[in-house]
Design a protein around this motif. Sequence first.
Motif, PDB file in Angstrom:
ATOM      1  N   TRP A  79       4.761 -46.153  25.132  1.00 11.92           N
ATOM      2  CA  TRP A  79       4.618 -44.827  25.726  1.00 11.92           C
ATOM      3  C   TRP A  79       3.237 -44.714  26.354  1.00 11.92           C
ATOM      4  CZ3 TRP A  79       9.044 -42.326  25.989  1.00 11.92           C
ATOM      5  CH2 TRP A  79      10.024 -42.571  25.014  1.00 11.92           C
ATOM      6  N   ALA A  80       3.145 -43.907  27.415  1.00 11.93           N
ATOM      7  CA  ALA A  80       1.873 -43.773  28.130  1.00 11.93           C
ATOM      8  C   ALA A  80       1.636 -42.323  28.521  1.00 11.93           C
ATOM      9  CB  ALA A  80       1.884 -44.647  29.390  1.00 11.93           C
ATOM     10  N   VAL A  81       0.381 -41.981  28.761  1.00  8.39           N
ATOM     11  CA  VAL A  81       0.025 -40.647  29.225  1.00  8.39           C
ATOM     12  C   VAL A  81       0.778 -40.345  30.529  1.00  8.39           C
ATOM     13  CG1 VAL A  81      -1.853 -39.239  30.147  1.00  8.39           C
ATOM     14  CG2 VAL A  81      -2.232 -40.643  28.121  1.00  8.39           C
ATOM     15  N   GLY A  82       1.366 -39.186  30.601  1.00 15.74           N
ATOM     16  CA  GLY A  82       2.135 -38.781  31.775  1.00 15.74           C
ATOM     17  C   GLY A  82       3.635 -38.948  31.621  1.00 15.74           C
ATOM     18  N   ASP A  83       4.088 -39.719  30.633  1.00 12.01           N
ATOM     19  CA  ASP A  83       5.529 -39.890  30.424  1.00 12.01           C
ATOM     20  C   ASP A  83       6.182 -38.547  30.101  1.00 12.01           C
ATOM     21  OD1 ASP A  83       5.356 -42.604  30.808  1.00 12.01           O
ATOM     22  OD2 ASP A  83       5.537 -43.148  28.685  1.00 12.01           O
ATOM     23  N   GLU A  84       7.326 -38.302  30.715  1.00 14.82           N
ATOM     24  CA  GLU A  84       8.104 -37.105  30.415  1.00 14.82           C
ATOM     25  C   GLU A  84       9.092 -37.440  29.296  1.00 14.82           C
ATOM     26  OE1 GLU A  84       9.828 -35.571  34.027  1.00 14.82           O
ATOM     27  OE2 GLU A  84       7.904 -34.697  34.642  1.00 14.82           O
ATOM     28  N   GLN A 104      10.190 -40.909  17.169  1.00 15.82           N
ATOM     29  CA  GLN A 104      11.063 -39.753  17.342  1.00 15.82           C
ATOM     30  C   GLN A 104      11.057 -39.226  18.777  1.00 15.82           C
ATOM     31  OE1 GLN A 104       9.826 -38.624  12.853  1.00 15.82           O
ATOM     32  NE2 GLN A 104      10.186 -36.868  14.167  1.00 15.82           N
ATOM     33  N   LEU A 105      10.510 -40.033  19.680  1.00 12.12           N
ATOM     34  CA  LEU A 105      10.490 -39.678  21.096  1.00 12.12           C
ATOM     35  C   LEU A 105      11.662 -40.300  21.835  1.00 12.12           C
ATOM     36  CD1 LEU A 105       6.751 -40.180  22.118  1.00 12.12           C
ATOM     37  CD2 LEU A 105       7.962 -38.001  21.960  1.00 12.12           C
ATOM     38  N   LEU A 106      12.089 -39.599  22.864  1.00 13.50           N
ATOM     39  CA  LEU A 106      13.120 -40.097  23.769  1.00 13.50           C
ATOM     40  C   LEU A 106      12.675 -39.821  25.201  1.00 13.50           C
ATOM     41  CD1 LEU A 106      16.101 -38.581  21.821  1.00 13.50           C
ATOM     42  CD2 LEU A 106      15.989 -41.015  22.414  1.00 13.50           C
ATOM     43  N   LEU A 269      10.269 -41.137   8.089  1.00 13.67           N
ATOM     44  CA  LEU A 269      10.102 -41.462   9.506  1.00 13.67           C
ATOM     45  C   LEU A 269      10.986 -42.623   9.933  1.00 13.67           C
ATOM     46  CD1 LEU A 269       6.217 -41.180   9.955  1.00 13.67           C
ATOM     47  CD2 LEU A 269       7.967 -39.495  10.557  1.00 13.67           C
ATOM     48  N   SER A 270      11.155 -43.601   9.055  1.00 13.32           N
ATOM     49  CA  SER A 270      11.955 -44.777   9.418  1.00 13.32           C
ATOM     50  C   SER A 270      13.416 -44.406   9.653  1.00 13.32           C
ATOM     51  CB  SER A 270      11.862 -45.839   8.315  1.00 13.32           C
ATOM     52  OG  SER A 270      12.325 -45.327   7.066  1.00 13.32           O
ATOM     53  N   GLU A 271      13.949 -43.489   8.849  1.00 15.45           N
ATOM     54  CA  GLU A 271      15.339 -43.064   9.028  1.00 15.45           C
ATOM     55  C   GLU A 271      15.500 -42.259  10.320  1.00 15.45           C
ATOM     56  OE1 GLU A 271      17.206 -41.190   5.719  1.00 15.45           O
ATOM     57  OE2 GLU A 271      16.453 -42.644   4.272  1.00 15.45           O
ATOM     58  N   LYS A 272      14.540 -41.377  10.585  1.00 16.30           N
ATOM     59  CA  LYS A 272      14.608 -40.612  11.827  1.00 16.30           C
ATOM     60  C   LYS A 272      14.516 -41.537  13.038  1.00 16.30           C
ATOM     61  CE  LYS A 272      12.524 -36.326  10.067  1.00 16.30           C
ATOM     62  NZ  LYS A 272      11.384 -35.401  10.217  1.00 16.30           N
ATOM     63  N   ALA A 273      13.640 -42.529  12.948  1.00 17.92           N
ATOM     64  CA  ALA A 273      13.490 -43.469  14.061  1.00 17.92           C
ATOM     65  C   ALA A 273      14.783 -44.237  14.307  1.00 17.92           C
ATOM     66  CB  ALA A 273      12.338 -44.423  13.791  1.00 17.92           C
ATOM     67  N   ALA A 274      15.473 -44.612  13.235  1.00 22.91           N
ATOM     68  CA  ALA A 274      16.736 -45.341  13.380  1.00 22.91           C
ATOM     69  C   ALA A 274      17.797 -44.463  14.045  1.00 22.91           C
ATOM     70  CB  ALA A 274      17.222 -45.821  12.019  1.00 22.91           C
ATOM     71  N   ILE A 275      17.835 -43.184  13.675  1.00 22.46           N
ATOM     72  CA  ILE A 275      18.794 -42.261  14.287  1.00 22.46           C
ATOM     73  C   ILE A 275      18.464 -42.060  15.766  1.00 22.46           C
ATOM     74  CG2 ILE A 275      19.567 -39.855  14.326  1.00 22.46           C
ATOM     75  CD1 ILE A 275      19.220 -39.886  11.243  1.00 22.46           C
ATOM     76  N   ILE A 276      17.187 -41.874  16.076  1.00 20.73           N
ATOM     77  CA  ILE A 276      16.775 -41.670  17.467  1.00 20.73           C
ATOM     78  C   ILE A 276      17.094 -42.912  18.299  1.00 20.73           C
ATOM     79  CG2 ILE A 276      14.755 -41.429  18.968  1.00 20.73           C
ATOM     80  CD1 ILE A 276      15.746 -38.813  17.728  1.00 20.73           C
ATOM     81  N   ALA A 277      16.899 -44.096  17.731  1.00 23.52           N
ATOM     82  CA  ALA A 277      17.236 -45.330  18.455  1.00 23.52           C
ATOM     83  C   ALA A 277      18.732 -45.391  18.747  1.00 23.52           C
ATOM     84  CB  ALA A 277      16.797 -46.545  17.644  1.00 23.52           C
ATOM     85  N   ALA A 278      19.553 -44.964  17.780  1.00 27.84           N
ATOM     86  CA  ALA A 278      21.003 -44.960  17.999  1.00 27.84           C
ATOM     87  C   ALA A 278      21.399 -43.938  19.053  1.00 27.84           C
ATOM     88  CB  ALA A 278      21.726 -44.677  16.679  1.00 27.84           C
ATOM     89  N   VAL A 279      20.739 -42.789  19.034  1.00 25.35           N
ATOM     90  CA  VAL A 279      21.011 -41.763  20.044  1.00 25.35           C
ATOM     91  C   VAL A 279      20.652 -42.281  21.439  1.00 25.35           C
ATOM     92  CG1 VAL A 279      20.195 -39.527  20.918  1.00 25.35           C
ATOM     93  CG2 VAL A 279      20.829 -39.768  18.512  1.00 25.35           C
TER      94      VAL A 279
END
Length: 328
Positions: A79-84, A104-106, A269-279
């Motif tokens: 991720w970088a500054v300016g990413d939406e 937890q970012l998309l 955090l690890s569980e949330k990250a796994a869900i976000i990756a699946a999403v």
Amino acid sequence: MYAITIPEPGGPEALVWAEVPDPVPGEGEVLVEVVSSAVNRADVLQRQGFYNPPPGASPYPGLECSGRITEVGPGVTGWAVGDEVCGLLAGGGYAEKVAVPAGQLLPVPDGVDLSQAAALPEVAATVWSNVFMVAHLRPGETLLVHGGSSGIGTMAIQLAKAVGARVAVTAGGPEKLARCQELGADILIDYREQDFVEELRQATDGAGADVILDIVGAKYLDRNVRALAVNGRLAIIGLQGGAKGELNLSALLSKRAAVTATSLRARPLSEKAAIIAAVREHVWPLLADGVVKPIVDRVMPMSEASEAHRLMESSSHIGKILLAAPKA
């Protein structure tokens, strides 16, 4: 920065737009300048003093947001500054800035407006994790969604149809049911006038629902078990109808059925990250293709969050209620 604070629990008037210290991104976090956040039932419970943030989380309400990255904390890659982006939060979305764990970012999906993207993280993560990762809804099966016109419900209808399932919904009144039908719902049940167990039985030739996504809890527990098909799966994600109910284990055994109950906010955090990756893998392509879309009832100024909560509690909305940050 400014944020919605809760000096004392109470009614919608307890939400106060106030100046607070800027958040600082920690290890593995980024700082997001918020464009929009969204209102969830959990925010109402937090305002009332019934659902405190997990330890270490922002004290301000708001479980999702969209915006732009303004700072990248230590240990963050990709991720970088300016990413939406849009993100799933443990709190802090009702603010001009929020620190978000990178896992937890998309990215904002192609074809979705940045402000509208705030309507996606919580509902997409909740529906995908419960209906597909836990209850394993399959093509050709029947999903019953309680609260079909809610943010959760409108996403569940679309995702279930996208994978080839049949969808039944409960909702209050013809206007909400018509909107559910537009989104793809096949079986429309007005819970104010009809018994969903009987209506579902008739619509499925007595088979029942393979999966039920329930936001009501105790009030519907017995009827949900009766509405399940053989090998059915009941996924409870809310307690709007109470927390304590009687479970007929004999009925559950006879159907070889399962009951699960989950929440997102307090997960590691690890569980949330796994869900976000699946999403990101399964849901984001459907959004980019226009098969699934965010359903937004209205956008209100973040400083008027109290009015947004009154609207949420009236249950007169369809889809998500968004809060626009002042600079949006």
